[in-house]
Design an enzyme around this catalytic site. Structure first.
Site, short mmCIF file in Angstrom:
data_model
loop_
_atom_site.label_atom_id
_atom_site.label_comp_id
_atom_site.label_asym_id
_atom_site.label_seq_id
_atom_site.Cartn_x
_atom_site.Cartn_y
_atom_site.Cartn_z
N TYR A 14 0.81 -1.22 0.00
CA TYR A 14 0.00 0.00 0.00
C TYR A 14 0.84 1.27 0.00
O TYR A 14 0.30 2.37 -0.08
CB TYR A 14 -0.94 0.01 1.21
CG TYR A 14 -1.93 -1.12 1.21
CD1 TYR A 14 -3.00 -1.13 0.33
CD2 TYR A 14 -1.79 -2.20 2.09
CE1 TYR A 14 -3.91 -2.18 0.32
CE2 TYR A 14 -2.70 -3.24 2.10
CZ TYR A 14 -3.76 -3.23 1.21
OH TYR A 14 -4.66 -4.27 1.19
N HIS A 19 -4.66 6.32 -1.00
CA HIS A 19 -5.30 6.15 0.30
C HIS A 19 -4.32 6.29 1.46
O HIS A 19 -4.74 6.39 2.61
CB HIS A 19 -5.96 4.77 0.35
CG HIS A 19 -7.36 4.77 0.87
ND1 HIS A 19 -8.14 5.91 0.95
CD2 HIS A 19 -8.15 3.76 1.33
CE1 HIS A 19 -9.34 5.58 1.43
NE2 HIS A 19 -9.36 4.31 1.68
N TYR A 64 -5.99 -1.53 9.37
CA TYR A 64 -6.50 -1.24 8.04
C TYR A 64 -7.54 -0.14 8.14
O TYR A 64 -8.11 0.11 9.19
CB TYR A 64 -7.03 -2.48 7.33
CG TYR A 64 -5.94 -3.46 6.95
CD1 TYR A 64 -5.10 -3.19 5.86
CD2 TYR A 64 -5.72 -4.62 7.68
CE1 TYR A 64 -4.08 -4.07 5.52
CE2 TYR A 64 -4.70 -5.49 7.35
CZ TYR A 64 -3.88 -5.21 6.27
OH TYR A 64 -2.87 -6.08 5.94
N ASN A 66 -10.66 0.59 7.31
CA ASN A 66 -12.06 0.51 7.73
C ASN A 66 -12.27 0.43 9.23
O ASN A 66 -13.38 0.66 9.71
CB ASN A 66 -12.74 -0.70 7.08
CG ASN A 66 -12.88 -0.53 5.57
OD1 ASN A 66 -12.49 0.49 5.01
ND2 ASN A 66 -13.43 -1.53 4.92
N ASP A 91 -6.91 11.33 2.96
CA ASP A 91 -7.14 11.64 1.55
C ASP A 91 -8.61 11.96 1.31
O ASP A 91 -9.50 11.43 1.99
CB ASP A 91 -6.74 10.45 0.68
CG ASP A 91 -7.51 9.18 1.06
OD1 ASP A 91 -8.38 8.74 0.28
OD2 ASP A 91 -7.25 8.63 2.15
N ASN A 112 -14.10 5.71 4.51
CA ASN A 112 -14.39 4.67 5.49
C ASN A 112 -13.58 4.80 6.77
O ASN A 112 -14.05 4.45 7.85
CB ASN A 112 -14.16 3.28 4.89
CG ASN A 112 -15.20 2.93 3.84
OD1 ASN A 112 -16.34 3.38 3.90
ND2 ASN A 112 -14.81 2.14 2.85
#
Length: 208
Positions: A14, A19, A64, A66, A91, A112
């Protein structure tokens, strides 16, 4: 104590994605302040520095995106940090690429991570720094867009955005959110670009 949270997803796969611009900002801040964000606590990684009489904690949730609220609420409760001393960097597809906006409060929008934080805190009234990543092309899936990497043509704008966000953090901690909004939100991108090229060194690099 002030708590500065950058949002993103843990894992090298990532790194450099849209994100993860919140993580990128914290990486720049930690390097600038000479600290490491490595202490494991409350579902996240933290690092602390002191400046101008303030104690500032930088935090990256490791849950993560969420479930970012688990880390934020855990740290807020454990250290008894007042809501007005929380600042979340993330972001935002509703802002143009490279734009930076500071707000005192607001909804989660489509994000999220912010939705999780608001749910766990039970209150949306906390400061945040939004970094614009633009919207995907019509017909493109949002998840693929936010988990994609910036093209080289966008590197200068995003590197400048990280610098602006970091400046916003410094102003927020030392002088409050109102002044941070007044100084960061009204500046034009062209003015920021010229000033940062002459005044800043060690500019963060956005990964491919």
């Amino acid at each position: 104590m002030h708590l500065i949270v950058g949002l993103g997803n843990i894992g090298k796969e990532y790194d450099g994605t849209r994100h993860n611009i919140g993580f990128e900002t914290l990486d720049y801040l930690s390097d600038k302040k000479g600290i490491a964000i490595t202490k494991k606590e409350q579902h996240g990684l933290t690092g602390v520095y002191r400046e101008a009489g303030h104690k500032i904690m930088l935090a990256k949730p490791t849950t993560y995106m969420n479930n970012s609220g688990l880390c934020v609420a855990g740290l807020m409760n454990f250290y008894q940090i007042p809501l007005e001393n929380l600042l979340v960097i993330y972001d935002d597809i509703d802002l143009a690429i490279g734009d930076v906006r500071i707000r005192q409060r607001g909804s989660a929008g489509t994000h999220n991570g912010m939705r999780s934080i608001i749910q766990h805190l039970g209150n949306p009234d906390f400061p945040r720094i939004r970094i614009g990543i633009g919207r995907p092309r019509l017909g493109s899936e949002l998840v693929h867009y936010v988990l994609g990497r910036f093209p080289k043509s966008e590197f200068p704008a995003m590197e400048n955005a990280v610098l602006e966000a970091a400046k916003g953090v410094d102003i927020f901690v030392k002088q409050g959110v109102d002044l941070a909004m007044n100084q960061i939100n009204v500046r034009k991108k062209t003015e920021r670009s010229k000033e940062d090229k002459t005044k800043e060194s060690n500019v963060p690099e956005i990964s491919e």
